[in-house]
Design an enzyme around this catalytic site. Sequence first.
Site, mmCIF file in Angstrom:
data_model
loop_
_atom_site.group_PDB
_atom_site.id
_atom_site.type_symbol
_atom_site.label_atom_id
_atom_site.label_comp_id
_atom_site.label_asym_id
_atom_site.label_seq_id
_atom_site.Cartn_x
_atom_site.Cartn_y
_atom_site.Cartn_z
ATOM 1 N N LYS A 28 -7.917 100.887 80.986
ATOM 2 C CA LYS A 28 -8.524 100.820 79.960
ATOM 3 C C LYS A 28 -8.964 101.951 79.065
ATOM 4 O O LYS A 28 -9.002 100.713 77.549
ATOM 5 C CB LYS A 28 -10.480 101.584 80.433
ATOM 6 C CG LYS A 28 -12.023 101.301 79.700
ATOM 7 C CD LYS A 28 -12.839 102.311 80.416
ATOM 8 C CE LYS A 28 -13.516 101.664 81.798
ATOM 9 N NZ LYS A 28 -15.043 102.359 82.624
ATOM 10 N N ARG A 97 -16.006 107.674 79.630
ATOM 11 C CA ARG A 97 -15.881 106.364 80.077
ATOM 12 C C ARG A 97 -14.432 106.681 81.136
ATOM 13 O O ARG A 97 -13.644 107.302 80.835
ATOM 14 C CB ARG A 97 -16.122 105.223 80.065
ATOM 15 C CG ARG A 97 -16.454 104.930 78.882
ATOM 16 C CD ARG A 97 -16.412 103.621 77.671
ATOM 17 N NE ARG A 97 -15.778 102.744 78.363
ATOM 18 C CZ ARG A 97 -15.523 100.410 77.818
ATOM 19 N NH1 ARG A 97 -15.348 101.325 76.596
ATOM 20 N NH2 ARG A 97 -15.444 100.264 78.673
ATOM 21 N N GLY A 106 -16.583 100.157 89.575
ATOM 22 C CA GLY A 106 -17.711 100.680 89.651
ATOM 23 C C GLY A 106 -18.109 102.200 90.160
ATOM 24 O O GLY A 106 -18.449 102.268 90.702
ATOM 25 N N MET A 108 -16.414 104.780 89.600
ATOM 26 C CA MET A 108 -16.307 105.918 88.547
ATOM 27 C C MET A 108 -17.444 105.514 87.815
ATOM 28 O O MET A 108 -17.866 104.566 87.445
ATOM 29 C CB MET A 108 -14.476 106.305 88.697
ATOM 30 C CG MET A 108 -14.229 106.623 89.821
ATOM 31 S SD MET A 108 -12.557 107.231 89.567
ATOM 32 C CE MET A 108 -12.095 106.597 87.777
ATOM 33 N N ARG A 342 -8.869 93.979 80.131
ATOM 34 C CA ARG A 342 -7.940 94.188 80.662
ATOM 35 C C ARG A 342 -7.356 92.820 82.029
ATOM 36 O O ARG A 342 -8.005 91.180 81.231
ATOM 37 C CB ARG A 342 -8.394 94.743 81.981
ATOM 38 C CG ARG A 342 -9.017 94.148 82.840
ATOM 39 C CD ARG A 342 -9.331 94.957 84.007
ATOM 40 N NE ARG A 342 -11.131 94.318 84.276
ATOM 41 C CZ ARG A 342 -11.968 94.937 85.113
ATOM 42 N NH1 ARG A 342 -11.797 96.772 85.140
ATOM 43 N NH2 ARG A 342 -13.027 94.738 85.192
ATOM 44 N N HIS A 458 -21.523 93.475 91.259
ATOM 45 C CA HIS A 458 -20.374 94.404 91.621
ATOM 46 C C HIS A 458 -20.304 93.942 92.991
ATOM 47 O O HIS A 458 -18.827 94.053 93.612
ATOM 48 C CB HIS A 458 -21.089 95.558 92.260
ATOM 49 C CG HIS A 458 -20.828 96.909 93.227
ATOM 50 N ND1 HIS A 458 -21.228 96.933 94.623
ATOM 51 C CD2 HIS A 458 -19.962 97.409 93.100
ATOM 52 C CE1 HIS A 458 -20.688 97.314 95.011
ATOM 53 N NE2 HIS A 458 -19.558 98.046 94.076
ATOM 54 N N SER A 785 18.753 93.502 115.693
ATOM 55 C CA SER A 785 17.670 92.922 115.503
ATOM 56 C C SER A 785 17.171 94.331 116.304
ATOM 57 O O SER A 785 16.411 95.158 117.124
ATOM 58 C CB SER A 785 16.947 92.095 116.700
ATOM 59 O OG SER A 785 15.344 91.767 116.112
ATOM 60 N N CYS A 853 13.005 91.904 114.056
ATOM 61 C CA CYS A 853 11.413 91.143 114.870
ATOM 62 C C CYS A 853 10.313 92.721 115.185
ATOM 63 O O CYS A 853 9.999 93.353 115.247
ATOM 64 C CB CYS A 853 11.634 90.353 116.024
ATOM 65 S SG CYS A 853 12.204 91.680 117.475
ATOM 66 N N TYR A 873 17.851 88.894 107.918
ATOM 67 C CA TYR A 873 16.701 87.842 108.208
ATOM 68 C C TYR A 873 15.436 88.956 108.751
ATOM 69 O O TYR A 873 15.539 89.805 109.240
ATOM 70 C CB TYR A 873 16.625 86.644 109.177
ATOM 71 C CG TYR A 873 17.142 87.234 110.341
ATOM 72 C CD1 TYR A 873 15.931 87.380 111.250
ATOM 73 C CD2 TYR A 873 18.339 87.562 110.597
ATOM 74 C CE1 TYR A 873 15.861 87.698 113.203
ATOM 75 C CE2 TYR A 873 18.423 87.925 112.089
ATOM 76 C CZ TYR A 873 17.959 88.442 112.984
ATOM 77 O OH TYR A 873 18.038 88.300 114.129
#
Length: 901
Positions: A28, A97, A106, A108, A342, A458, A785, A853, A873
């Site tokens: 902010k 703020r 919402g 904080m 933002r 919210h 692997s 894997c 891979y």
Amino acid sequence: MVTTHETDKYVYDFAEGNKDLKDLLGGKGANLAEMTNLGLPVPPGFTITTGACQAYLATGREPDGLAGQIEAHLEALERAMGRRLGDPQDPLLVSVRSGARFSMPGMMETVLNVGLNDRSVVGLSEQAGQNDRFAWDSYRRLIQMFGKTVCEVPGEEFEHALDEAKRAKGTHDDLDLDADDLRGLVETYKKIFAKHTGREFPQEPREQLDLAIRAVFESWNAERAILYRRQERIPADLGTAVNVVAMVFGNLGPDSGTGVAFTRDPGSGAQGIYGDYLANAQGEDVVAGIRNTVPLQELERLDKTSYDQLLDIMARLEGHYQDLCDIEFTIERGKLWMLQTRVGKRTAAAAFVIAGQLVDEGLIDLDEALHRVNGAQLAQLMFPRFQLDHEFEAVARGIGASPGAASGAVVFTSARAVELAAEGKSVILVRRETNPDDLNGMIAAQGILTSRGGKTSHAAVVARGMGKTCVSGADEIEVNVPAKRFTVGGRTVSEGDVVSIDGTTGKVYLGEVPVTLSEVVQYFEGSLDPERTDDALVRAVHRIMTHADARRRLAVRTNADTGADAARARRFGAEGIGLCRTEHMFLGDRRELVERLILAASDAERTDALAALLPLQRQDFVEIFREMAGLPVTVRLIDPPLHEFLPPLEQLAVNVAVAQERGEDVAKEEALLAAVRRMHEENPMLGLRGVRLGLVIPGLFAMQVRAIAEAAVAVTRDGGAACPEIMVPLVGAVQELETVRAEAEKIIAEVVGDSGVEVLIGTMIEVPRAALTAGQIAEAAQFFSFGTNDLTQMGWGFSRDDVEGAFFWRYLELGIFGISPFESIDRDGVGRLIRIAAEEGRAARPGLKLGVCGEHGGDPDSVHFFHEVGLDYVSCSPFRVPVARLEAGRAAIETTGSDSR
Ligand code: ADP
Ligand code: MG
Ligand code: MG
């Protein structure tokens, strides 16, 4: 250890910051600074750094030098505004703020109107042209917000008092309360404040300011903020910055107001302006969804000058940030003020669509587009959707606030949502509107339905962040929380009744609506042509996936055990099979053969059983090789302990007892029972399994190797191609592998002959000892692997099935890990084993093929790690293949890691 010095700079004027200082100034603050420096109308103010917050949280007190720096910046602010904080005649008011590095909507605290007290409220009224109503409204808001956020006075008490005042006046609308009503309300609020805090509401403005700043610091560690960070994987030690901003007033009358807007639709990505506006209100009214807002387009009629200016600023911001922006603004008597901007949160679909649009508009290139989307979003887009026909008629329509299709039992409280979800039920949390206290319930629920609030409420913002389906503002629905029901169009829906909500269209259905494939899955399946469709999402996904494929260095394979799985995975882009398990080939009607194998009393009986299994296995492999048409197929020799293929001990014991009772012949059952008893293990995970089994049961691995080689030869003879890679599980010592390999090579040579088929032999690296002796093992292995599931289990010394339910929640709570190491690779520990094995394996055998894997192969963060370590891979389940392709592409273009929050 946080050390602080008098000379540390803790406070920055807006003019001193810029958008790249988010770590220091929070999002902010950095963006307020950026807008200030762009010359946009931002009320003056300053930012206290996250460093000051970190120091405060570490030591429990404000760091040295902070108070003086605040004083100096406050004086500068007073000079700029020509007013003093809390001056009884002409007070400067400020907002305090919170604003962290990552937006936590919402989560904080923010306190508005700091600087008002019993005396300055009069001055404020005079300043505003004898506007008593406005002044007392501002004062009551201060006591309310200050009481709730700084002094932990229960917010409901203030809300009840406000409702009471409205009831006494016979109205539902705040705006009907006049100055006297509000003056009375201030008195009531002060009593509430004194009752709960044991002190009077502080009249000294500087004390208000300091307490509010401290409360913002502390809000970083509020329970709901901690919970949100965990869900969003935001590090716990960043701290928040604090912005002190000169107040501007949207509650000065009908020519004032406040609103929020997006530069594109954050739901679909469609171009155009999207926003909500509320006349005669202060900012938090819009975000809280307390009063119903009007669409931003209405502002054109109400105040064309401000509207045009706003559109102009939004266009500038988009060009400047080269992305979708969201903004908060306030109009004070016809003058527009920018209070926040933002790069806006968006749905997964919007992320892809907007990235594609920005490429078209020449604002970003394809690398940047790829950087701006991620695998988690792609995974979301592959969720199924509702399949609708005439049977299902929507009973209500709200705003499609977060896409997806969710069905479940209706619940009205967060606690009930958590309870039922723990019983394994799908639930839909229904609320008039949500607030941060509903977070637990939102996490537990399948979807969220609210009767109030827009796309920026919210519920909407948090659900989008979580990837949860949400319909907001379905105002035909009358929610009655105490009675645990809602009514809609004359019908009553009670707790436990099932409803279905569509987070894309905003429609609400009674009952459970069946679901269908998403367009993105249809595209991957090949049934939706990206060149022909007018579906903007599919076109964007196609374009970005194509780019990811062009960029990535990692190949992506799949884990597949059957021809059908293999076929699907190939359509999803798999370039081979990284893990074909052979366990299932010992199940079903083949169990009987396995029993014969285990019970064999002689070599001849065992050989018989194996001979009977051989053709069945061969056929399994033929199907898979055909499907993969010459792509590599890694087949893992049988891994689990053999007793897993026998009936459970208790069941067998009962059967034997019952049969004996009846005098039946139970010789075979008794033998089985004896075998099960003999093979019983205290720790099967660490017992007779994997390569150990192959070395103990003669002929078992040999049969599998033969089946694989024969299948490859058969497919090749038929004009196809097959590239089998035989993988030995659970190897911990090179000697194990050498023994298996010597036998396997003989069989392969004999079967393959001059067919031209090449069969590789390699090993899994899943036992820590294997990773640590990888240099030796590589001498005998043509590939590695990494079996990251077992490597994680054995690296940490815990079994997944036991620990996830038992104590992982506590570990997450304590921050021992930020995310389960089964979900995302533990870079420091398990990851280090992988690094060592990769380096030492390749040192011993240059060009050693390396893959992974296990479920980590489809986890976005883990894919980045595997890219960094230099694997060839990753292999993951078919549905995760597109995610892995995308993330492998992102990993290749991002040298510094991902940052797309
Ligand atoms: P959040 O991060 O929850 O959005 P904010 O700090 O942005 O909290 O503030 C809450 C509301 O108060 C927003 O609508 C914001 O626009 C409004 N607000 C904050 N500071 C001021 C100010 N100086 N003047 C007027 N409104 C403000
Ligand atoms: Mg805000
Ligand atoms: Mg394993």
